[in-house]
Enzyme design. Sequence first.
Site, PDB file in Angstrom:
ATOM      1  N   GLU A 158      20.520  52.382 -36.263  1.00  0.00           N
ATOM      2  CA  GLU A 158      21.057  51.813 -35.025  1.00  0.00           C
ATOM      3  C   GLU A 158      22.226  52.600 -34.456  1.00  0.00           C
ATOM      4  OE1 GLU A 158      20.254  49.992 -37.699  1.00  0.00           O
ATOM      5  OE2 GLU A 158      18.546  48.851 -36.937  1.00  0.00           O
ATOM      6  N   HIS A 165      19.618  37.119 -38.194  1.00  0.00           N
ATOM      7  CA  HIS A 165      18.699  37.479 -37.107  1.00  0.00           C
ATOM      8  C   HIS A 165      18.819  36.502 -35.940  1.00  0.00           C
ATOM      9  CE1 HIS A 165      16.838  39.858 -40.293  1.00  0.00           C
ATOM     10  NE2 HIS A 165      16.055  40.436 -39.414  1.00  0.00           N
TER      11      HIS A 165
HETATM   12  C1  LIG Z   1      19.778  47.027 -39.600  1.00  0.00           C
HETATM   13  C2  LIG Z   1      18.431  46.509 -39.373  1.00  0.00           C
HETATM   14  N1  LIG Z   1      17.617  47.134 -38.509  1.00  0.00           N
HETATM   15  C3  LIG Z   1      16.379  46.666 -38.285  1.00  0.00           C
HETATM   16  C4  LIG Z   1      15.939  45.557 -38.929  1.00  0.00           C
HETATM   17  C5  LIG Z   1      14.556  45.004 -38.642  1.00  0.00           C
HETATM   18  N2  LIG Z   1      13.687  45.271 -39.766  1.00  0.00           N
HETATM   19  C6  LIG Z   1      13.599  44.417 -40.796  1.00  0.00           C
HETATM   20  S1  LIG Z   1      12.701  45.010 -42.039  1.00  0.00           S
HETATM   21  C7  LIG Z   1      12.368  46.427 -41.183  1.00  0.00           C
HETATM   22  C8  LIG Z   1      11.546  47.475 -41.813  1.00  0.00           C
HETATM   23  C9  LIG Z   1      12.124  47.845 -43.114  1.00  0.00           C
HETATM   24  O1  LIG Z   1      11.372  48.824 -43.701  1.00  0.00           O
HETATM   25  P1  LIG Z   1      11.629  49.230 -45.190  1.00  0.00           P
HETATM   26  O2  LIG Z   1      13.063  49.451 -45.417  1.00  0.00           O
HETATM   27  O3  LIG Z   1      10.714  50.349 -45.473  1.00  0.00           O
HETATM   28  O4  LIG Z   1      11.213  47.935 -46.005  1.00  0.00           O
HETATM   29  P2  LIG Z   1       9.781  47.213 -46.008  1.00  0.00           P
HETATM   30  O5  LIG Z   1       9.812  46.211 -44.910  1.00  0.00           O
HETATM   31  O6  LIG Z   1       8.754  48.237 -45.812  1.00  0.00           O
HETATM   32  O7  LIG Z   1       9.705  46.553 -47.329  1.00  0.00           O
HETATM   33  C10 LIG Z   1      12.979  46.410 -39.950  1.00  0.00           C
HETATM   34  C11 LIG Z   1      12.890  47.471 -38.944  1.00  0.00           C
HETATM   35  C12 LIG Z   1      16.821  44.921 -39.814  1.00  0.00           C
HETATM   36  N3  LIG Z   1      16.480  43.807 -40.456  1.00  0.00           N
HETATM   37  N4  LIG Z   1      18.052  45.419 -40.036  1.00  0.00           N
END
Ligand SMILES: Cc1ncc(C[n+]2csc(CCOP(=O)(O)OP(=O)(O)O)c2C)c(N)n1
Lengths: 331, 336
Positions: free
Chosen positions: A63, A132
């Site tokens: 971000e 959220h």
């Molecule tokens: C700082 C932040 N940015 C975006 C999000 C939205 N978000 C939640 S999970 C996710 C994907 C996360 O991917 P990863 O770290 O690979 O974990 P996975 O969901 O694949 O287990 C996103 C974009 C968030 N929760 N926090």
Amino acid sequence: MPELRELTYAEALRECLRQLMEEDERVFLIGEDIGVYGGAFGVTAGLIEQFGPERVIDTPISEAGIAGACIGAALTGMRPIGEIQFMDFVTLSMEQLVLQAAKVRFMFGGKASVPMVLRMPSGSGTGAAAQHSESLENWFVHVPGLKVVMPSTPYDAKGLLRAAVLDDNPVIFVEHKLLYKTKGHVPEAPYIVPLGQSKVVREGSHLTVVATSVMVGRALQAAEQLAEEGIELEVIDPRTLKPLDDAPIIESVKKTGRALVVHEAVEMGGFGGEVVARIAASEAFDYLEAPIRRLAGLDIPIPYNRRLEYHAVPQVESIVREARKLVRGEY
Amino acid sequence: MMQLSQDLIQRHQDLIEALGAETLKAMLQEMHLIRAFEERAEQLYMQGKVHGTMHLSIGQEATAVGAANAMQEGDYLLNHHRGHGHCLAWGSDPNRMMAEFMGKETGYCRGRGGSMHIADIESNNLGANGIVAGGLPIAVGVGLSIKMRRTSQVCLVIFGDGAANEGAFHEALNMASIWRLPIVFLCENNQYAMSMPVQQAFNIENISQRAAAYGLPGVTVDGNDVLAVYAAVSEAAARARRGEGATLVEAKTYRYKGHSKSDKQVYRSREEVRFWQENRDPIMRFSQLLLTAGLISEAEAAQMRERAVAIIDAAVAFSEASPEPDVADIMSGVYA
Ligand SMILES: Cc1ncc(C[n+]2csc(CCOP(=O)(O)OP(=O)(O)O)c2C)c(N)n1
Ligand SMILES: [Mg+2]
């Protein structure tokens, strides 16, 4: 008369983005999952298919990087529109926004400009819990150099987004998760709703209700209910929190003699305090027949449990109750 | 599958002997429990019995169970949003987890946190996190505290591939390195961060390569091989306990379900998902391994699934019978 075309709030935003991108090559989108996924709330659906991955840029989860990329591109002739997936995550962009975007123009003697928009959905009501569901708009209101916009209808969403993108300053554009699916009249041809214009969305004589974002609709519903009791609310939507057009609010309070400010964000330190102060410091002071009140989020993080979540922020019933008390002098 | 089992048995021969049949069976049982929990969570969501969202870890059970079992009593866990499995493997009570998921007062967080924020402070499970990479800097603080208190604890922090692209990841790894903190950084690389494939988000082959930039050891293991995860995390934890500092372990795995409730999954093909399900399923692989090694019977293997489902049935019954939080109590719990 032909039927008025209706769009959802999300569709209105998308139409605005599409039109801006068709008109101006400098406009591009950048954010997490805004490409084939279409954005977490579907706002950018279909745009990567039309404009390609060079102008609809999916980023890693970074971000600070998104905000900075917008700033750098804006400083050098582009018109970036960034998306922060949930307003909560803008906390990770704060340095770039508050210490860079907001200040470079001033620090550089007015010679640079940062024409960027950062869109983000705020608010509770979807069960997304404490990390959220934030409503952090007032953080940005407190920063000189930023503008803050918070549309409550599809019509305003489209017109304000266009105004924000055409503006030469960094604009924080706060959407609301619960509004994305709401419908309203939206003309197809591009139009602008100027930044810094409050709107009287309902006229009434007993109480001025200043409401933002999702609370505008709730205030209007409360007004319908109270009308049956003979209480007439005047509802004003500032639409732009910064710059704030307070003249219509002050005019309205001179007429009604009473004011209630309603927002979802936590009351203490919230935007309502600013509105109350402006009214109290204005010529409307002499017309007041009741204390000026605020109705806002409780001073707690948003709870997960559905019932607790519901009670954490103003609802139609609580607006009705508070408005009735003020009008009847039962405070 | 047969050949694969033979290979795995050979590769993990020492470990299989060291752990013994009972522990290995318990690990398989935990994997079944996680899957049963996740499947029920999805079902409850579909039935409208829970709101909000959830992130299911079906397909990733080996990473959770391998990692948690490699840690010791008293160690700390920092978890992330896709964390039901990590909690269960850590030994959390399925009843209280399910109650939290259903927003009940009897849940671990009294219904305030929900799926994304399950914590069990009493067992040093310092909580799941709704913020990508949110746990990594906290791990630095936990590691620092362990060092200052001179205990032999270790902090396990679990995060996704997506988290490795947040600034917090880089700050945390560097601080852990310069201060030699007892941390195991476990990156659960399930190939996607929401819709973003790792190939698009990284210009390196393995996320573990990033460890080198901070002077830490980095290893990549097959995250669908529970024993490989166990071995890598054990070694990293042992190193941390010896005072030699942190390690970045990358476990490559795969998420079967969508990112969260509302994911049409247009960014990947059904064939790809099916390939992982049919060829690399962690539960299937581990059951097969134990069968081939003669450590369990077909009947025992079948019972494990049933037992897991029964535990989850009981958890749902417990949760449904549990009270909602009282609205009068809404202001409580913000300040100490
Ligand atoms: C700082 C932040 N940015 C975006 C999000 C939205 N978000 C939640 S999970 C996710 C994907 C996360 O991917 P990863 O770290 O690979 O974990 P996975 O969901 O694949 O287990 C996103 C974009 C968030 N929760 N926090
Ligand atoms: Mg991932």
